[in-house]
Scaffold this motif. Structure first.
Motif, PDB file in Angstrom:
ATOM      1  N   ASP A 128     -25.115 -43.646  18.567  1.00  0.00           N
ATOM      2  CA  ASP A 128     -26.568 -43.661  18.436  1.00  0.00           C
ATOM      3  C   ASP A 128     -26.994 -42.486  17.566  1.00  0.00           C
ATOM      4  OD1 ASP A 128     -26.618 -41.369  20.071  1.00  0.00           O
ATOM      5  OD2 ASP A 128     -27.006 -42.521  21.879  1.00  0.00           O
ATOM      6  N   GLU A 129     -28.265 -42.203  17.532  1.00  0.00           N
ATOM      7  CA  GLU A 129     -28.777 -41.183  16.623  1.00  0.00           C
ATOM      8  C   GLU A 129     -28.370 -39.770  17.031  1.00  0.00           C
ATOM      9  OE1 GLU A 129     -31.519 -41.765  19.992  1.00  0.00           O
ATOM     10  OE2 GLU A 129     -30.567 -43.117  18.545  1.00  0.00           O
ATOM     11  N   SER A 130     -27.804 -39.610  18.237  1.00  0.00           N
ATOM     12  CA  SER A 130     -27.458 -38.279  18.726  1.00  0.00           C
ATOM     13  C   SER A 130     -25.977 -38.080  19.013  1.00  0.00           C
ATOM     14  CB  SER A 130     -28.246 -37.982  20.010  1.00  0.00           C
ATOM     15  OG  SER A 130     -27.883 -36.755  20.568  1.00  0.00           O
ATOM     16  N   THR A 131     -25.306 -39.167  19.424  1.00  0.00           N
ATOM     17  CA  THR A 131     -23.928 -39.035  19.919  1.00  0.00           C
ATOM     18  C   THR A 131     -23.072 -40.225  19.505  1.00  0.00           C
ATOM     19  OG1 THR A 131     -24.740 -37.870  21.883  1.00  0.00           O
ATOM     20  CG2 THR A 131     -22.497 -38.735  21.980  1.00  0.00           C
ATOM     21  N   ASN A 132     -21.903 -39.948  18.933  1.00  0.00           N
ATOM     22  CA  ASN A 132     -20.882 -40.963  18.704  1.00  0.00           C
ATOM     23  C   ASN A 132     -19.696 -40.666  19.609  1.00  0.00           C
ATOM     24  OD1 ASN A 132     -22.578 -41.759  16.666  1.00  0.00           O
ATOM     25  ND2 ASN A 132     -21.045 -41.661  15.032  1.00  0.00           N
ATOM     26  N   VAL A 133     -19.108 -41.717  20.178  1.00  0.00           N
ATOM     27  CA  VAL A 133     -17.895 -41.579  20.988  1.00  0.00           C
ATOM     28  C   VAL A 133     -16.769 -42.312  20.281  1.00  0.00           C
ATOM     29  CG1 VAL A 133     -16.804 -41.991  23.219  1.00  0.00           C
ATOM     30  CG2 VAL A 133     -19.249 -41.436  23.117  1.00  0.00           C
ATOM     31  N   TYR A 134     -15.674 -41.603  20.039  1.00  0.00           N
ATOM     32  CA  TYR A 134     -14.525 -42.168  19.329  1.00  0.00           C
ATOM     33  C   TYR A 134     -13.285 -42.115  20.202  1.00  0.00           C
ATOM     34  CZ  TYR A 134     -17.315 -41.282  15.094  1.00  0.00           C
ATOM     35  OH  TYR A 134     -18.302 -41.262  14.142  1.00  0.00           O
ATOM     36  N   LYS A 135     -12.394 -43.092  19.992  1.00  0.00           N
ATOM     37  CA  LYS A 135     -11.034 -42.954  20.515  1.00  0.00           C
ATOM     38  C   LYS A 135     -10.083 -43.007  19.337  1.00  0.00           C
ATOM     39  CE  LYS A 135     -10.078 -47.830  21.739  1.00  0.00           C
ATOM     40  NZ  LYS A 135      -9.646 -48.727  22.826  1.00  0.00           N
ATOM     41  N   ASP A 136      -9.008 -42.253  19.460  1.00  0.00           N
ATOM     42  CA  ASP A 136      -8.059 -42.153  18.360  1.00  0.00           C
ATOM     43  C   ASP A 136      -6.653 -42.006  18.918  1.00  0.00           C
ATOM     44  OD1 ASP A 136      -8.197 -41.564  15.188  1.00  0.00           O
ATOM     45  OD2 ASP A 136      -6.530 -40.462  16.072  1.00  0.00           O
ATOM     46  N   PHE A 137      -5.696 -42.501  18.151  1.00  0.00           N
ATOM     47  CA  PHE A 137      -4.284 -42.518  18.548  1.00  0.00           C
ATOM     48  C   PHE A 137      -3.617 -41.157  18.342  1.00  0.00           C
ATOM     49  CE2 PHE A 137       0.212 -43.985  17.931  1.00  0.00           C
ATOM     50  CZ  PHE A 137       0.356 -44.656  19.131  1.00  0.00           C
ATOM     51  N   ALA A 138      -4.353 -40.182  17.788  1.00  0.00           N
ATOM     52  CA  ALA A 138      -3.757 -38.888  17.441  1.00  0.00           C
ATOM     53  C   ALA A 138      -3.003 -38.288  18.623  1.00  0.00           C
ATOM     54  CB  ALA A 138      -4.845 -37.921  16.980  1.00  0.00           C
ATOM     55  N   HIS A 139      -1.780 -37.827  18.366  1.00  0.00           N
ATOM     56  CA  HIS A 139      -1.007 -37.168  19.422  1.00  0.00           C
ATOM     57  C   HIS A 139      -0.183 -36.007  18.894  1.00  0.00           C
ATOM     58  CE1 HIS A 139       2.487 -39.504  18.005  1.00  0.00           C
ATOM     59  NE2 HIS A 139       1.658 -40.505  17.926  1.00  0.00           N
ATOM     60  N   SER A 140       0.272 -36.073  17.643  1.00  0.00           N
ATOM     61  CA  SER A 140       1.037 -34.968  17.075  1.00  0.00           C
ATOM     62  C   SER A 140       0.086 -33.878  16.588  1.00  0.00           C
ATOM     63  CB  SER A 140       1.900 -35.462  15.908  1.00  0.00           C
ATOM     64  OG  SER A 140       1.077 -35.823  14.804  1.00  0.00           O
ATOM     65  N   PRO A 141       0.568 -32.647  16.420  1.00  0.00           N
ATOM     66  CA  PRO A 141      -0.319 -31.556  15.981  1.00  0.00           C
ATOM     67  C   PRO A 141      -1.053 -31.850  14.682  1.00  0.00           C
ATOM     68  CG  PRO A 141       1.751 -30.661  16.788  1.00  0.00           C
ATOM     69  CD  PRO A 141       1.912 -32.146  16.759  1.00  0.00           C
ATOM     70  N   SER A 142      -0.360 -32.421  13.688  1.00  0.00           N
ATOM     71  CA  SER A 142      -0.996 -32.679  12.399  1.00  0.00           C
ATOM     72  C   SER A 142      -2.079 -33.749  12.518  1.00  0.00           C
ATOM     73  CB  SER A 142       0.041 -33.103  11.358  1.00  0.00           C
ATOM     74  OG  SER A 142       0.690 -34.299  11.748  1.00  0.00           O
ATOM     75  N   LYS A 143      -1.817 -34.792  13.309  1.00  0.00           N
ATOM     76  CA  LYS A 143      -2.809 -35.855  13.501  1.00  0.00           C
ATOM     77  C   LYS A 143      -4.017 -35.326  14.268  1.00  0.00           C
ATOM     78  CE  LYS A 143       0.705 -39.508  13.590  1.00  0.00           C
ATOM     79  NZ  LYS A 143       1.408 -40.487  14.445  1.00  0.00           N
ATOM     80  N   LEU A 144      -3.753 -34.503  15.270  1.00  0.00           N
ATOM     81  CA  LEU A 144      -4.820 -33.919  16.074  1.00  0.00           C
ATOM     82  C   LEU A 144      -5.768 -33.097  15.198  1.00  0.00           C
ATOM     83  CD1 LEU A 144      -6.025 -33.200  18.849  1.00  0.00           C
ATOM     84  CD2 LEU A 144      -4.270 -31.445  19.065  1.00  0.00           C
TER      85      LEU A 144
END
Length: 450
Positions: free
Chosen positions: A312-328
Protein backbone atom coordinates in the motif's frame (compact mmCIF):
# COMPACT_ATOMS: atom_id res chain seq x y z
CA UNK A 1 10.03 -46.00 -22.64
CA UNK A 2 9.47 -47.38 -19.13
CA UNK A 3 11.17 -45.23 -16.48
CA UNK A 4 11.09 -45.55 -12.69
CA UNK A 5 11.87 -42.59 -10.42
CA UNK A 6 13.49 -43.35 -7.07
CA UNK A 7 12.59 -40.37 -4.80
CA UNK A 8 9.94 -39.05 -7.21
CA UNK A 9 8.69 -36.43 -4.74
CA UNK A 10 11.60 -34.02 -5.16
CA UNK A 11 10.97 -30.62 -6.74
CA UNK A 12 12.83 -31.28 -9.99
CA UNK A 13 12.13 -35.02 -9.92
CA UNK A 14 8.34 -34.85 -9.86
CA UNK A 15 8.33 -32.15 -12.53
CA UNK A 16 10.54 -34.27 -14.79
CA UNK A 17 8.27 -37.27 -14.17
CA UNK A 18 5.25 -35.24 -15.27
CA UNK A 19 7.10 -33.88 -18.31
CA UNK A 20 8.09 -37.37 -19.48
CA UNK A 21 4.56 -38.65 -18.81
CA UNK A 22 3.26 -35.88 -21.10
CA UNK A 23 5.81 -36.98 -23.71
CA UNK A 24 4.21 -40.43 -23.70
CA UNK A 25 6.65 -42.34 -21.50
CA UNK A 26 5.42 -44.94 -19.01
CA UNK A 27 6.38 -43.56 -15.59
CA UNK A 28 6.40 -45.13 -12.12
CA UNK A 29 7.94 -43.83 -8.94
CA UNK A 30 8.57 -44.28 -5.24
CA UNK A 31 9.42 -42.22 -2.17
CA UNK A 32 9.23 -42.50 1.60
CA UNK A 33 7.37 -39.19 1.95
CA UNK A 34 5.90 -36.73 -0.57
CA UNK A 35 4.85 -33.21 0.39
CA UNK A 36 2.62 -30.68 -1.33
CA UNK A 37 2.49 -29.45 -4.03
CA UNK A 38 4.30 -32.51 -5.46
CA UNK A 39 1.73 -34.90 -3.96
CA UNK A 40 -1.31 -33.30 -5.61
CA UNK A 41 0.49 -32.71 -8.89
CA UNK A 42 1.65 -36.32 -9.18
CA UNK A 43 -1.84 -37.52 -8.24
CA UNK A 44 -3.36 -35.34 -10.98
CA UNK A 45 -1.38 -37.25 -13.60
CA UNK A 46 -1.82 -40.68 -12.03
CA UNK A 47 1.84 -40.83 -10.98
CA UNK A 48 1.48 -40.77 -7.18
CA UNK A 49 2.78 -44.05 -5.69
CA UNK A 50 -0.04 -46.11 -4.20
CA UNK A 51 2.05 -46.69 -1.08
CA UNK A 52 4.89 -44.74 0.47
CA UNK A 53 8.21 -46.47 1.06
CA UNK A 54 10.76 -48.44 -0.92
CA UNK A 55 10.10 -51.83 -2.49
CA UNK A 56 12.77 -53.71 -4.44
CA UNK A 57 10.02 -55.65 -6.23
CA UNK A 58 9.25 -52.50 -8.23
CA UNK A 59 12.58 -52.89 -10.03
CA UNK A 60 12.55 -55.33 -12.97
CA UNK A 61 14.51 -55.87 -16.15
CA UNK A 62 11.52 -54.50 -18.10
CA UNK A 63 12.56 -50.98 -17.07
CA UNK A 64 14.47 -48.94 -19.64
CA UNK A 65 15.96 -46.62 -17.03
CA UNK A 66 16.02 -45.52 -13.41
CA UNK A 67 16.21 -41.82 -12.50
CA UNK A 68 17.72 -41.44 -9.05
CA UNK A 69 16.96 -38.43 -6.84
CA UNK A 70 19.23 -36.89 -4.20
CA UNK A 71 16.76 -37.78 -1.45
CA UNK A 72 17.55 -41.49 -1.85
CA UNK A 73 20.45 -43.06 0.06
CA UNK A 74 23.17 -45.26 -1.38
CA UNK A 75 21.70 -48.29 0.45
CA UNK A 76 18.20 -47.72 -0.96
CA UNK A 77 16.77 -51.21 -1.69
CA UNK A 78 15.40 -50.17 -5.08
CA UNK A 79 18.76 -48.70 -6.08
CA UNK A 80 20.59 -51.84 -4.95
CA UNK A 81 18.17 -54.01 -6.97
CA UNK A 82 18.67 -51.85 -10.06
CA UNK A 83 22.43 -52.15 -9.72
CA UNK A 84 22.13 -55.92 -9.29
CA UNK A 85 19.97 -56.28 -12.41
CA UNK A 86 22.10 -53.90 -14.47
CA UNK A 87 19.25 -51.47 -15.18
CA UNK A 88 20.59 -48.16 -16.53
CA UNK A 89 20.66 -45.53 -13.74
CA UNK A 90 20.65 -41.78 -14.41
CA UNK A 91 20.74 -38.76 -12.16
CA UNK A 92 18.11 -36.24 -13.28
CA UNK A 93 20.74 -33.86 -14.79
CA UNK A 94 22.15 -36.79 -16.77
CA UNK A 95 18.69 -37.56 -18.09
CA UNK A 96 18.02 -33.91 -18.92
CA UNK A 97 21.15 -34.02 -21.08
CA UNK A 98 19.91 -37.20 -22.76
CA UNK A 99 16.68 -35.40 -23.61
CA UNK A 100 18.47 -32.29 -24.93
CA UNK A 101 21.71 -33.51 -26.54
CA UNK A 102 20.40 -32.77 -30.03
CA UNK A 103 19.15 -29.30 -29.05
CA UNK A 104 20.89 -25.98 -28.42
CA UNK A 105 21.44 -25.98 -24.64
CA UNK A 106 21.47 -22.76 -22.64
CA UNK A 107 22.69 -23.37 -19.08
CA UNK A 108 22.36 -20.72 -16.36
CA UNK A 109 24.92 -21.16 -13.56
CA UNK A 110 26.16 -19.07 -10.64
CA UNK A 111 25.76 -18.82 -6.88
CA UNK A 112 22.83 -16.43 -7.12
CA UNK A 113 20.27 -15.23 -9.65
CA UNK A 114 20.00 -18.50 -11.59
CA UNK A 115 16.26 -18.91 -11.19
CA UNK A 116 15.55 -15.27 -11.97
CA UNK A 117 17.73 -15.20 -15.11
CA UNK A 118 16.21 -18.47 -16.32
CA UNK A 119 12.71 -17.17 -15.59
CA UNK A 120 13.37 -13.95 -17.51
CA UNK A 121 14.53 -15.89 -20.57
CA UNK A 122 11.49 -18.17 -20.43
CA UNK A 123 9.19 -15.18 -20.06
CA UNK A 124 10.62 -13.48 -23.16
CA UNK A 125 10.59 -16.66 -25.27
CA UNK A 126 7.02 -17.35 -24.18
CA UNK A 127 6.01 -13.76 -24.99
CA UNK A 128 7.05 -14.33 -28.61
CA UNK A 129 5.56 -17.86 -28.78
CA UNK A 130 8.93 -19.48 -29.34
CA UNK A 131 9.19 -23.27 -29.09
CA UNK A 132 11.55 -24.32 -26.29
CA UNK A 133 12.11 -26.88 -23.55
CA UNK A 134 13.20 -25.88 -20.07
CA UNK A 135 14.23 -26.77 -16.53
CA UNK A 136 13.78 -24.05 -13.90
CA UNK A 137 13.96 -24.10 -10.10
CA UNK A 138 10.69 -22.32 -9.27
CA UNK A 139 7.06 -22.39 -10.30
CA UNK A 140 6.48 -19.57 -12.81
CA UNK A 141 3.30 -17.75 -13.75
CA UNK A 142 2.09 -19.06 -17.11
CA UNK A 143 4.01 -22.35 -16.84
CA UNK A 144 2.24 -25.43 -15.48
CA UNK A 145 5.42 -27.35 -14.69
CA UNK A 146 9.04 -26.55 -13.85
CA UNK A 147 10.29 -28.96 -16.54
CA UNK A 148 9.32 -29.38 -20.19
CA UNK A 149 10.88 -31.91 -22.56
CA UNK A 150 9.64 -32.51 -26.09
CA UNK A 151 10.96 -34.06 -29.28
CA UNK A 152 10.33 -30.93 -31.36
CA UNK A 153 11.75 -27.91 -29.48
CA UNK A 154 15.12 -26.79 -30.95
CA UNK A 155 16.44 -25.24 -27.72
CA UNK A 156 16.41 -26.05 -24.00
CA UNK A 157 16.88 -23.47 -21.25
CA UNK A 158 18.36 -25.12 -18.14
CA UNK A 159 18.90 -23.74 -14.66
CA UNK A 160 22.14 -25.47 -13.72
CA UNK A 161 23.15 -25.50 -10.08
CA UNK A 162 26.45 -26.61 -8.60
CA UNK A 163 25.09 -29.11 -6.08
CA UNK A 164 25.68 -32.86 -6.45
CA UNK A 165 23.81 -34.85 -9.11
CA UNK A 166 22.78 -37.93 -7.10
CA UNK A 167 23.86 -40.08 -4.15
CA UNK A 168 26.07 -42.15 -6.48
CA UNK A 169 27.16 -39.31 -8.80
CA UNK A 170 29.11 -36.66 -6.90
CA UNK A 171 29.56 -34.35 -9.88
CA UNK A 172 27.88 -30.92 -9.76
CA UNK A 173 24.73 -30.87 -11.87
CA UNK A 174 25.82 -28.09 -14.20
CA UNK A 175 28.90 -30.05 -15.31
CA UNK A 176 26.66 -32.60 -17.04
CA UNK A 177 24.69 -30.36 -19.42
CA UNK A 178 27.50 -29.44 -21.88
CA UNK A 179 26.21 -25.95 -22.57
CA UNK A 180 26.27 -24.30 -25.99
CA UNK A 181 25.48 -20.99 -24.30
CA UNK A 182 26.35 -20.62 -20.61
CA UNK A 183 25.84 -17.96 -17.95
CA UNK A 184 27.74 -17.49 -14.69
CA UNK A 185 25.99 -14.87 -12.57
CA UNK A 186 28.64 -14.66 -9.85
CA UNK A 187 30.39 -16.74 -7.21
CA UNK A 188 29.69 -16.70 -3.47
CA UNK A 189 30.72 -19.66 -1.32
CA UNK A 190 27.88 -22.09 -0.56
CA UNK A 191 27.25 -25.81 0.06
CA UNK A 192 30.14 -26.12 2.53
CA UNK A 193 29.04 -29.67 3.37
CA UNK A 194 30.23 -30.59 -0.14
CA UNK A 195 32.80 -27.87 -0.85
CA UNK A 196 34.56 -27.30 2.50
CA UNK A 197 36.83 -24.50 1.23
CA UNK A 198 36.24 -21.49 -1.00
CA UNK A 199 38.83 -22.86 -3.40
CA UNK A 200 36.94 -26.17 -3.66
CA UNK A 201 33.81 -24.22 -4.50
CA UNK A 202 35.27 -21.81 -7.08
CA UNK A 203 37.02 -24.65 -8.90
CA UNK A 204 33.59 -26.07 -9.84
CA UNK A 205 32.93 -22.96 -11.95
CA UNK A 206 36.33 -23.28 -13.62
CA UNK A 207 35.39 -26.86 -14.55
CA UNK A 208 31.95 -25.70 -15.71
CA UNK A 209 33.60 -23.37 -18.22
CA UNK A 210 35.57 -26.34 -19.57
CA UNK A 211 32.31 -28.23 -20.22
CA UNK A 212 31.00 -25.54 -22.60
CA UNK A 213 31.05 -26.83 -26.18
CA UNK A 214 33.88 -25.63 -28.42
CA UNK A 215 33.10 -22.22 -29.95
CA UNK A 216 30.23 -21.88 -27.49
CA UNK A 217 29.41 -18.70 -25.57
CA UNK A 218 30.01 -17.76 -21.94
CA UNK A 219 28.05 -14.78 -20.57
CA UNK A 220 29.44 -13.70 -17.19
CA UNK A 221 29.11 -10.96 -14.58
CA UNK A 222 32.01 -8.52 -14.85
CA UNK A 223 31.22 -7.06 -11.41
CA UNK A 224 32.49 -10.26 -9.72
CA UNK A 225 36.28 -10.00 -9.32
CA UNK A 226 36.88 -13.67 -8.56
CA UNK A 227 34.75 -14.72 -11.52
CA UNK A 228 36.60 -12.27 -13.77
CA UNK A 229 39.89 -13.86 -12.78
CA UNK A 230 38.61 -17.37 -13.51
CA UNK A 231 37.25 -16.32 -16.92
CA UNK A 232 40.43 -14.45 -17.86
CA UNK A 233 42.63 -17.45 -17.04
CA UNK A 234 40.39 -19.96 -18.81
CA UNK A 235 41.89 -21.46 -21.96
CA UNK A 236 38.56 -22.88 -23.16
CA UNK A 237 37.93 -22.20 -26.85
CA UNK A 238 34.77 -20.21 -26.32
CA UNK A 239 33.45 -16.68 -26.82
CA UNK A 240 33.31 -14.63 -23.61
CA UNK A 241 30.80 -11.80 -23.08
CA UNK A 242 30.77 -9.80 -19.84
CA UNK A 243 27.85 -7.83 -18.46
CA UNK A 244 27.13 -5.28 -15.73
CA UNK A 245 24.21 -3.19 -14.46
CA UNK A 246 22.32 -1.57 -17.37
CA UNK A 247 21.57 2.15 -17.47
CA UNK A 248 18.44 2.87 -15.48
CA UNK A 249 16.68 5.32 -13.20
CA UNK A 250 14.33 5.04 -10.24
CA UNK A 251 11.32 7.34 -10.00
CA UNK A 252 8.66 7.05 -7.28
CA UNK A 253 9.50 3.43 -6.51
CA UNK A 254 9.56 2.27 -10.16
CA UNK A 255 12.73 1.30 -12.05
CA UNK A 256 13.03 2.35 -15.70
CA UNK A 257 15.45 0.96 -18.29
CA UNK A 258 17.21 3.67 -20.28
CA UNK A 259 17.33 5.19 -22.83
CA UNK A 260 13.77 4.16 -23.85
CA UNK A 261 12.60 4.48 -20.21
CA UNK A 262 10.96 1.05 -20.14
CA UNK A 263 9.08 0.64 -16.85
CA UNK A 264 9.93 -2.59 -14.99
CA UNK A 265 8.00 -4.56 -12.40
CA UNK A 266 11.25 -5.72 -10.76
CA UNK A 267 13.97 -3.72 -9.00
CA UNK A 268 17.40 -3.87 -7.39
CA UNK A 269 20.93 -3.90 -8.81
CA UNK A 270 21.09 -7.69 -8.63
CA UNK A 271 17.88 -8.03 -10.66
CA UNK A 272 19.10 -5.48 -13.20
CA UNK A 273 22.28 -7.51 -13.68
CA UNK A 274 20.13 -10.64 -14.00
CA UNK A 275 18.13 -8.81 -16.67
CA UNK A 276 21.29 -7.97 -18.62
CA UNK A 277 22.39 -11.60 -18.54
CA UNK A 278 18.99 -12.72 -19.84
CA UNK A 279 19.13 -10.05 -22.55
CA UNK A 280 22.49 -11.32 -23.80
CA UNK A 281 21.21 -14.91 -23.85
CA UNK A 282 18.14 -13.84 -25.82
CA UNK A 283 20.41 -12.06 -28.29
CA UNK A 284 22.04 -15.46 -28.91
CA UNK A 285 18.53 -16.75 -29.66
CA UNK A 286 17.90 -13.98 -32.22
CA UNK A 287 15.75 -11.74 -30.05
CA UNK A 288 16.68 -8.07 -30.51
CA UNK A 289 17.33 -5.67 -27.62
CA UNK A 290 14.17 -3.71 -28.45
CA UNK A 291 12.04 -6.86 -28.54
CA UNK A 292 13.59 -8.04 -25.27
CA UNK A 293 12.76 -4.76 -23.50
CA UNK A 294 9.17 -4.91 -24.76
CA UNK A 295 8.72 -8.40 -23.35
CA UNK A 296 10.59 -7.96 -20.06
CA UNK A 297 8.39 -5.01 -19.07
CA UNK A 298 5.66 -7.48 -18.05
CA UNK A 299 7.97 -9.81 -16.07
CA UNK A 300 6.86 -9.84 -12.43
CA UNK A 301 9.62 -12.03 -11.00
CA UNK A 302 10.13 -15.66 -10.01
CA UNK A 303 8.27 -17.14 -7.05
CA UNK A 304 9.81 -16.22 -3.67
CA UNK A 305 12.24 -13.77 -5.31
CA UNK A 306 11.26 -10.38 -3.84
CA UNK A 307 7.68 -11.57 -4.15
CA UNK A 308 5.14 -8.98 -3.02
CA UNK A 309 2.80 -10.34 -0.32
CA UNK A 310 1.01 -7.03 0.18
CA UNK A 311 1.55 -3.39 -0.74
CA UNK A 312 0.00 0.00 0.00
CA UNK A 313 1.05 3.63 0.12
CA UNK A 314 2.95 3.10 3.40
CA UNK A 315 4.12 -0.51 3.65
CA UNK A 316 5.20 -3.31 1.32
CA UNK A 317 5.68 -6.87 2.59
CA UNK A 318 8.04 -9.11 0.63
CA UNK A 319 9.17 -12.70 0.86
CA UNK A 320 12.42 -13.79 -0.67
CA UNK A 321 14.42 -16.99 -1.03
CA UNK A 322 17.64 -15.26 0.12
CA UNK A 323 19.67 -17.42 2.50
CA UNK A 324 23.37 -17.04 1.69
CA UNK A 325 25.28 -13.93 2.86
CA UNK A 326 25.59 -12.47 -0.65
CA UNK A 327 21.89 -12.98 -1.43
CA UNK A 328 20.89 -11.54 1.94
CA UNK A 329 22.92 -8.38 1.40
CA UNK A 330 21.79 -7.92 -2.21
CA UNK A 331 18.11 -8.29 -1.32
CA UNK A 332 18.29 -5.83 1.57
CA UNK A 333 20.22 -3.36 -0.60
CA UNK A 334 17.58 -3.65 -3.33
CA UNK A 335 14.64 -2.83 -1.08
CA UNK A 336 16.46 0.04 0.65
CA UNK A 337 17.56 1.56 -2.66
CA UNK A 338 14.11 1.27 -4.22
CA UNK A 339 12.36 2.85 -1.24
CA UNK A 340 14.95 5.28 0.09
CA UNK A 341 12.32 7.19 2.08
CA UNK A 342 11.05 4.12 3.94
CA UNK A 343 12.55 2.20 6.84
CA UNK A 344 13.14 -1.53 6.49
CA UNK A 345 12.50 -4.37 8.92
CA UNK A 346 14.37 -7.40 7.56
CA UNK A 347 14.17 -10.95 8.93
CA UNK A 348 16.32 -13.89 7.84
CA UNK A 349 15.70 -17.51 8.83
CA UNK A 350 18.95 -19.47 9.01
CA UNK A 351 17.88 -22.81 7.60
CA UNK A 352 20.44 -24.29 5.17
CA UNK A 353 23.30 -26.60 6.13
CA UNK A 354 25.82 -23.84 5.40
CA UNK A 355 24.01 -21.15 7.41
CA UNK A 356 23.70 -23.48 10.41
CA UNK A 357 27.41 -24.26 10.38
CA UNK A 358 29.13 -22.29 13.15
CA UNK A 359 32.29 -21.69 11.12
CA UNK A 360 30.42 -20.52 8.02
CA UNK A 361 28.25 -18.23 10.15
CA UNK A 362 31.10 -15.69 10.17
CA UNK A 363 30.47 -15.08 6.45
CA UNK A 364 27.31 -13.14 7.44
CA UNK A 365 29.31 -10.30 9.01
CA UNK A 366 27.78 -6.94 8.02
CA UNK A 367 25.20 -8.53 5.69
CA UNK A 368 22.21 -6.90 7.44
CA UNK A 369 23.72 -3.51 8.25
CA UNK A 370 21.48 -1.58 5.85
CA UNK A 371 18.31 -2.81 7.54
CA UNK A 372 16.84 -0.40 10.08
CA UNK A 373 15.61 -3.35 12.11
CA UNK A 374 17.57 -6.60 11.58
CA UNK A 375 16.15 -9.91 12.82
CA UNK A 376 17.58 -13.45 12.74
CA UNK A 377 15.36 -16.48 13.35
CA UNK A 378 16.39 -20.13 13.77
CA UNK A 379 13.90 -22.95 14.21
CA UNK A 380 15.68 -25.24 16.69
CA UNK A 381 14.20 -28.23 14.85
CA UNK A 382 16.45 -27.36 11.89
CA UNK A 383 19.51 -28.28 13.95
CA UNK A 384 17.88 -31.57 14.94
CA UNK A 385 16.83 -32.43 11.38
CA UNK A 386 20.33 -31.76 10.06
CA UNK A 387 21.98 -33.42 13.08
CA UNK A 388 24.02 -30.32 13.80
CA UNK A 389 25.10 -28.76 17.08
CA UNK A 390 23.03 -25.65 17.94
CA UNK A 391 24.78 -22.34 18.48
CA UNK A 392 23.76 -19.54 20.78
CA UNK A 393 22.29 -16.07 20.39
CA UNK A 394 25.73 -14.69 21.27
CA UNK A 395 27.27 -16.67 18.40
CA UNK A 396 24.75 -15.13 15.98
CA UNK A 397 25.29 -11.60 17.26
CA UNK A 398 29.08 -11.95 17.03
CA UNK A 399 28.91 -13.39 13.52
CA UNK A 400 26.58 -10.72 12.07
CA UNK A 401 28.59 -7.98 13.84
CA UNK A 402 25.40 -5.97 14.30
CA UNK A 403 24.86 -4.73 17.88
CA UNK A 404 21.19 -3.91 17.25
CA UNK A 405 20.27 -7.29 15.78
CA UNK A 406 17.26 -9.11 17.28
CA UNK A 407 17.39 -12.90 17.65
CA UNK A 408 14.54 -15.42 17.99
CA UNK A 409 14.39 -19.21 18.09
CA UNK A 410 10.69 -19.42 18.93
CA UNK A 411 8.26 -18.79 16.06
CA UNK A 412 5.44 -17.53 18.28
CA UNK A 413 7.74 -14.97 19.92
CA UNK A 414 8.96 -13.82 16.52
CA UNK A 415 5.39 -13.41 15.28
CA UNK A 416 4.41 -11.45 18.38
CA UNK A 417 7.40 -9.16 17.94
CA UNK A 418 6.65 -8.52 14.25
CA UNK A 419 3.02 -7.69 15.08
CA UNK A 420 4.12 -5.26 17.79
CA UNK A 421 6.07 -3.02 15.39
CA UNK A 422 4.90 0.22 13.79
CA UNK A 423 4.94 -0.17 10.00
CA UNK A 424 4.12 3.40 9.10
CA UNK A 425 6.41 4.24 6.18
CA UNK A 426 8.23 0.93 6.73
CA UNK A 427 8.67 -2.17 4.54
CA UNK A 428 8.92 -5.74 5.85
CA UNK A 429 11.24 -8.26 4.17
CA UNK A 430 11.00 -11.94 5.17
CA UNK A 431 13.84 -14.09 3.82
CA UNK A 432 14.25 -17.85 4.02
CA UNK A 433 14.68 -21.06 2.07
CA UNK A 434 12.53 -22.65 4.79
CA UNK A 435 9.07 -21.70 6.06
CA UNK A 436 9.56 -19.96 9.42
CA UNK A 437 8.25 -23.03 11.28
CA UNK A 438 4.99 -22.89 9.35
CA UNK A 439 4.37 -19.13 9.22
CA UNK A 440 1.41 -18.04 7.09
CA UNK A 441 3.05 -14.95 5.58
CA UNK A 442 -0.07 -13.62 3.77
CA UNK A 443 -2.02 -13.87 7.03
CA UNK A 444 0.81 -12.12 8.89
CA UNK A 445 0.89 -9.35 6.28
CA UNK A 446 -2.87 -8.86 6.59
CA UNK A 447 -2.54 -8.64 10.37
CA UNK A 448 0.03 -5.85 10.05
CA UNK A 449 -2.57 -3.67 8.32
CA UNK A 450 -4.77 -3.88 11.40
Amino acid sequence: MRIHFIAIGGSAMHNLAIALHKKGYQITGSDDVIFEPAKSRLDKYGLLPSEMGWDAERITTDLDAIILGMHARTDNPELLKAQELGVKIYSYPEYIYEQSKNKLRVVIGGSHGKTTITSMILHVLNYYNRDFDYLVGAQLAGFETMVKVTAEAPVMIIEGDEYLSSPIDRRPKFHLYKANVAVISGIAWDHINVFPTYSDYTSQFDKFIDTITEDGVLIYCKADNDLNEIVEHSTARINKIGYAIPDHEIDKGITYLLPEKTALKIFGDHNLMNLNAAKLVCAQLDISAVDFDTAIASFTGAAKRLEVISADESTNVYKDFAHSPSKLKATIDAVKSQFADRKLTACIELHTFSSLNKDFLQEYSGSMDKADNAIVFIDLKSFEQKRMEPFSEADVRDAFANPNLKFFNDASELKAYLLSLNYQNTNLLMMSSGNYAGFDLPKLAASLKK
